[in-house]
Scaffold this active site. Sequence first.
Site: not given
Ligand code: APR
Length: 247
Positions: A120, A128, A149, A189, A191, A216-217, A233
């Site tokens: 990303h 630019c 630029c 880490g 979703s 954690p979820e 993590a």
């Molecule tokens: N260690 C591991 N995982 C963690 C921790 C931790 N300490 N804290 C939170 N999480 C997990 C949450 O449970 C969740 O599943 O990290 C995840 C974060 O999810 P998002 O906030 O959706 O982030 P991400 O999955 O990286 O989003 C993907 O979406 O908004 C766009 O471009 C943006 O790259 C991003 C993409």
Amino acid sequence: MFQDEVRRAAEILRSATRVVAFTGAGVSAESGIATFRGAGGLWEGQRIEEVASPHAFAADPVHVWRFYDQRRTNVAKVRPNPAHEVLAAWQERFPNYTLVTQNVDGLHQGAGSRRVVELHGSLWRVRCTGCGREREDRTAPLPALPPRCAECGAFERPGVVWFGEALPAEAFLGAESAAEACEVLVVVGTSAVVYPAAGLVAVAAAVGAKVIEVNPEASALAHLADVTLRGPAGAMLPQVDAMLAGG
Ligand code: APR
């Protein structure tokens, strides 16, 4: 129970040579960087389309840059955490190791990861909108918004992938072929709700790779995990690494 999962993850990794680590915002959470979704997430209280889309930038480049300048300034104040450090150390441990991230914060590089596939883009690159010139810029906060630029005077935009935009083709193809060839995919880490990035997990599972989820979820792709480390993590990865080092 818990130690069993850590032990199983270490056993899977101990015999692996081709490993992919795939990370999302959660790997930077313990560095103090907000994730996107969930309580206190970056997208909470923000309308994504107002700050992370080409349309938003065309409509109000200063508003968009204020959002990214704040993120750059926040990230500039923090340090990589033990999760980033373990993922960097694994580039020496596994003969064929690819680190793929959805993150734009550059913390993997800050921890010593040399080759990072940034699906990303990066907060630290600006491009630019006129001549396309791309450069690295670590100034935070920026002296003027939007930056212009030096070559053609047009506005520069953040070097990140916005919603509705294609991922950098070379990065995604590299990540996809690494996922197709790997024996183990460690998903940390994320979703796993944003595609095509999240599709890498199914690609690895489809070729019979073992999937280890560190979160954690439960992510949207938790059902594809062979081993689940249900914790932060920054605590989980050092435990797996210690068990790997322990032989
Ligand atoms: N260690 C591991 N995982 C963690 C921790 C931790 N300490 N804290 C939170 N999480 C997990 C949450 O449970 C969740 O599943 O990290 C995840 C974060 O999810 P998002 O906030 O959706 O982030 P991400 O999955 O990286 O989003 C993907 O979406 O908004 C766009 O471009 C943006 O790259 C991003 C993409």
